[in-house]
Design a protein around this motif. Structure first.
Motif, PDB file in Angstrom:
ATOM      1  N   LYS A 159      -2.328   8.003 -69.910  1.00 60.46           N
ATOM      2  CA  LYS A 159      -2.940   6.672 -69.955  1.00 60.46           C
ATOM      3  C   LYS A 159      -2.069   5.715 -70.767  1.00 60.46           C
ATOM      4  CE  LYS A 159      -6.139   5.701 -68.294  1.00 60.46           C
ATOM      5  NZ  LYS A 159      -6.377   5.032 -66.966  1.00 60.46           N
ATOM      6  N   GLY A 160      -1.504   6.210 -71.854  1.00 60.57           N
ATOM      7  CA  GLY A 160      -0.618   5.372 -72.658  1.00 60.57           C
ATOM      8  C   GLY A 160       0.619   4.948 -71.888  1.00 60.57           C
ATOM      9  N   ALA A 161       1.220   5.905 -71.167  1.00 58.30           N
ATOM     10  CA  ALA A 161       2.400   5.585 -70.366  1.00 58.30           C
ATOM     11  C   ALA A 161       2.063   4.579 -69.274  1.00 58.30           C
ATOM     12  CB  ALA A 161       2.965   6.865 -69.757  1.00 58.30           C
ATOM     13  N   GLU A 162       0.890   4.741 -68.678  1.00 52.46           N
ATOM     14  CA  GLU A 162       0.465   3.820 -67.622  1.00 52.46           C
ATOM     15  C   GLU A 162       0.330   2.394 -68.155  1.00 52.46           C
ATOM     16  OE1 GLU A 162      -3.440   3.123 -64.742  1.00 52.46           O
ATOM     17  OE2 GLU A 162      -3.208   4.980 -65.847  1.00 52.46           O
ATOM     18  N   MET A 163      -0.159   2.259 -69.384  1.00 51.98           N
ATOM     19  CA  MET A 163      -0.358   0.938 -69.970  1.00 51.98           C
ATOM     20  C   MET A 163       0.967   0.285 -70.372  1.00 51.98           C
ATOM     21  SD  MET A 163      -3.664   1.802 -72.355  1.00 51.98           S
ATOM     22  CE  MET A 163      -3.655   0.187 -73.145  1.00 51.98           C
ATOM     23  N   MET A 164       1.966   1.081 -70.741  1.00 51.84           N
ATOM     24  CA  MET A 164       3.212   0.531 -71.278  1.00 51.84           C
ATOM     25  C   MET A 164       4.312   0.380 -70.237  1.00 51.84           C
ATOM     26  SD  MET A 164       3.511   2.265 -75.074  1.00 51.84           S
ATOM     27  CE  MET A 164       3.229   3.956 -74.530  1.00 51.84           C
ATOM     28  N   GLN A 165       4.182   1.055 -69.101  1.00 51.83           N
ATOM     29  CA  GLN A 165       5.230   0.994 -68.089  1.00 51.83           C
ATOM     30  C   GLN A 165       4.791   0.136 -66.905  1.00 51.83           C
ATOM     31  OE1 GLN A 165       5.744   5.349 -67.668  1.00 51.83           O
ATOM     32  NE2 GLN A 165       7.838   5.005 -68.393  1.00 51.83           N
ATOM     33  N   SER A 166       5.765  -0.401 -66.201  1.00 50.24           N
ATOM     34  CA  SER A 166       5.437  -1.331 -65.116  1.00 50.24           C
ATOM     35  C   SER A 166       5.000  -0.624 -63.832  1.00 50.24           C
ATOM     36  CB  SER A 166       6.654  -2.209 -64.804  1.00 50.24           C
ATOM     37  OG  SER A 166       7.714  -1.411 -64.283  1.00 50.24           O
ATOM     38  N   LEU A 167       5.573   0.542 -63.547  1.00 52.89           N
ATOM     39  CA  LEU A 167       5.267   1.270 -62.311  1.00 52.89           C
ATOM     40  C   LEU A 167       5.381   0.360 -61.090  1.00 52.89           C
ATOM     41  CD1 LEU A 167       2.142   3.339 -63.518  1.00 52.89           C
ATOM     42  CD2 LEU A 167       4.566   3.947 -63.652  1.00 52.89           C
ATOM     43  N   LYS A 168       6.423  -0.460 -61.072  1.00 54.89           N
ATOM     44  CA  LYS A 168       6.541  -1.498 -60.051  1.00 54.89           C
ATOM     45  C   LYS A 168       6.560  -0.979 -58.607  1.00 54.89           C
ATOM     46  CE  LYS A 168       8.686  -5.050 -62.931  1.00 54.89           C
ATOM     47  NZ  LYS A 168       9.908  -5.875 -63.167  1.00 54.89           N
ATOM     48  N   PRO A 169       7.301   0.088 -58.294  1.00 57.42           N
ATOM     49  CA  PRO A 169       7.298   0.513 -56.891  1.00 57.42           C
ATOM     50  C   PRO A 169       5.916   0.875 -56.359  1.00 57.42           C
ATOM     51  CG  PRO A 169       9.158   1.477 -58.040  1.00 57.42           C
ATOM     52  CD  PRO A 169       8.281   0.847 -59.095  1.00 57.42           C
ATOM     53  N   VAL A 170       5.155   1.683 -57.114  1.00 61.26           N
ATOM     54  CA  VAL A 170       3.848   2.093 -56.595  1.00 61.26           C
ATOM     55  C   VAL A 170       2.829   0.966 -56.655  1.00 61.26           C
ATOM     56  CG1 VAL A 170       4.197   4.536 -57.072  1.00 61.26           C
ATOM     57  CG2 VAL A 170       3.214   3.083 -58.840  1.00 61.26           C
ATOM     58  N   SER A 171       3.038   0.009 -57.548  1.00 64.69           N
ATOM     59  CA  SER A 171       2.090  -1.113 -57.615  1.00 64.69           C
ATOM     60  C   SER A 171       2.244  -2.043 -56.430  1.00 64.69           C
ATOM     61  CB  SER A 171       2.280  -1.892 -58.915  1.00 64.69           C
ATOM     62  OG  SER A 171       3.538  -2.543 -58.953  1.00 64.69           O
ATOM     63  N   GLN A 172       3.298  -1.859 -55.639  1.00 64.67           N
ATOM     64  CA  GLN A 172       3.504  -2.677 -54.444  1.00 64.67           C
ATOM     65  C   GLN A 172       2.762  -2.125 -53.226  1.00 64.67           C
ATOM     66  OE1 GLN A 172       5.128  -5.624 -54.947  1.00 64.67           O
ATOM     67  NE2 GLN A 172       5.101  -4.793 -57.030  1.00 64.67           N
ATOM     68  N   ILE A 173       2.156  -0.969 -53.354  1.00 66.88           N
ATOM     69  CA  ILE A 173       1.367  -0.422 -52.247  1.00 66.88           C
ATOM     70  C   ILE A 173       0.214  -1.372 -51.952  1.00 66.88           C
ATOM     71  CG2 ILE A 173      -0.184   1.447 -51.561  1.00 66.88           C
ATOM     72  CD1 ILE A 173       1.663   3.364 -53.087  1.00 66.88           C
ATOM     73  N   SER A 174       0.109  -1.803 -50.703  1.00 68.87           N
ATOM     74  CA  SER A 174      -0.838  -2.865 -50.375  1.00 68.87           C
ATOM     75  C   SER A 174      -1.926  -2.455 -49.407  1.00 68.87           C
ATOM     76  CB  SER A 174      -0.084  -4.064 -49.784  1.00 68.87           C
ATOM     77  OG  SER A 174       0.632  -3.681 -48.614  1.00 68.87           O
ATOM     78  N   GLN A 175      -1.798  -1.283 -48.799  1.00 72.59           N
ATOM     79  CA  GLN A 175      -2.847  -0.884 -47.864  1.00 72.59           C
ATOM     80  C   GLN A 175      -2.915   0.634 -47.719  1.00 72.59           C
ATOM     81  OE1 GLN A 175      -1.997  -1.306 -43.479  1.00 72.59           O
ATOM     82  NE2 GLN A 175      -0.430  -2.741 -44.201  1.00 72.59           N
ATOM     83  N   HIS A 176      -4.088   1.082 -47.289  1.00 73.46           N
ATOM     84  CA  HIS A 176      -4.346   2.501 -47.034  1.00 73.46           C
ATOM     85  C   HIS A 176      -4.706   2.646 -45.567  1.00 73.46           C
ATOM     86  CE1 HIS A 176      -7.723   5.730 -47.053  1.00 73.46           C
ATOM     87  NE2 HIS A 176      -6.577   6.307 -46.725  1.00 73.46           N
ATOM     88  N   ALA A 177      -4.017   3.535 -44.868  1.00 70.76           N
ATOM     89  CA  ALA A 177      -4.313   3.821 -43.470  1.00 70.76           C
ATOM     90  C   ALA A 177      -4.609   5.303 -43.316  1.00 70.76           C
ATOM     91  CB  ALA A 177      -3.138   3.440 -42.579  1.00 70.76           C
ATOM     92  N   CYS A 178      -5.629   5.599 -42.542  1.00 71.44           N
ATOM     93  CA  CYS A 178      -5.971   6.986 -42.219  1.00 71.44           C
ATOM     94  C   CYS A 178      -5.680   7.215 -40.750  1.00 71.44           C
ATOM     95  CB  CYS A 178      -7.440   7.264 -42.525  1.00 71.44           C
ATOM     96  SG  CYS A 178      -7.950   8.964 -42.132  1.00 71.44           S
ATOM     97  N   THR A 179      -4.921   8.250 -40.450  1.00 71.41           N
ATOM     98  CA  THR A 179      -4.577   8.547 -39.068  1.00 71.41           C
ATOM     99  C   THR A 179      -4.349  10.050 -38.927  1.00 71.41           C
ATOM    100  OG1 THR A 179      -3.073   7.979 -37.248  1.00 71.41           O
ATOM    101  CG2 THR A 179      -2.125   8.056 -39.476  1.00 71.41           C
TER     102      THR A 179
END
Length: 251
Positions: free
Chosen positions: A39-59
């Motif tokens: 949780k601490g790492a999540e708060m302090m790091q940007s995690l920019k690539p995964v934060s760009q995920i914009s949609q969920h598709a099920c197939t």
């Protein structure tokens, strides 16, 4: 070991201590200290690539070397630009979903520029979209329609790195090339898989397919794509030992 092998024999059998999907993966339960660190790492790091995920598709996806093996997939989509998407693929949409592969999706313009041998590894999405198999859970059809119209003209390359359908508790062996459902005998998704997915999201794939009748068909689907359907040949990856390069090549 080939991607077409049956379940490997050296497959760990001990899971965690709860009944979630996480219990299917070997390892001890996370400690309180580990939760705090994460949780601490999540708060302090940007995690920019995964934060760009914009949609969920099920197939659904089929194994290239054996289309009778079919799985439900959950794509978490990041669009890099108008012609290229990259998807982290999980076996569920739950917090313990397992990352089972990656799919790259390109526009028809980019696909047509690929070498013919490379095109054989890609699949089309038109039928998957039109048939209602590809859905964006909880997104109204009218809202998602523009994106679906774009996706119907795209091609994807999906490598499965964790064959959970054969019982693998860890990613084992070589990756497997996956293909999309198609309107041919071996390309039809098993009704029980669709029914289970529909029940989970309280949707009707049949009704969705009717609502997508107005989505235009691509003018042309390159026959190099969906190679298994057009040529009766699938692809499997073999791992073999090879001599290592011990010095840099001459310029």
């Amino acid at each position: 070991m080939a991607s077409s092998d049956q379940r490997p024999t050296a497959n760990p059998v001990q899971g965690g201590s709860d009944d979630s999907l996480g219990s299917l993966t070997p390892g001890k339960p996370m400690t309180l200290g580990q939760h705090v660190l994460d949780k601490g790492a999540e708060m302090m790091q940007s995690l920019k690539p995964v934060s760009q995920i914009s949609q969920h598709a099920c197939t659904f996806a089929l194994y290239s070397h054996d289309p009778t093996r079919q799985i439900e997939t959950h794509h978490y989509v990041h669009r890099l630009n108008q012609d290229f998407l990259q998807c982290a693929v999980y076996d569920s949409d739950g917090s313990h979903g397992r990352l089972i592969g990656v799919e790259y999706i390109v526009s028809d313009r980019i696909f047509e520029a690929l070498p013919p041998e490379e095109q054989k590894l890609w699949h089309s999405h038109a039928y998957e979209i039109k048939s209602g198999l590809w859905v964006n859970p909880r997104i109204p059809e009218m809202v998602g329609k523009p994106e679906l119209e774009n996706l119907a003209k795209t091609y994807g390359k999906f490598w499965c790195t964790w064959q959970v359908d054969r019982g693998d508790r860890l990613p084992m062996g070589a990756p497997a090339l996956m293909v999309s459902p198609q309107p041919v005998n071996l390309g039809h998704v098993k009704p029980e898989l669709v029914a289970r997915r529909d029940a989970m999201y309280n949707i009707s794939t049949e009704a969705i397919s009717h609502s997508r009748l107005e989505i235009g068909e691509p003018e042309w689907i390159n026959p190099q794509a969906d190679y298994w359907k057009n040529h009766g040949k699938g692809f499997a990856v073999d791992i073999k030992s090879t001599e290592m390069l011990t010095r840099a090549p001459f310029p």
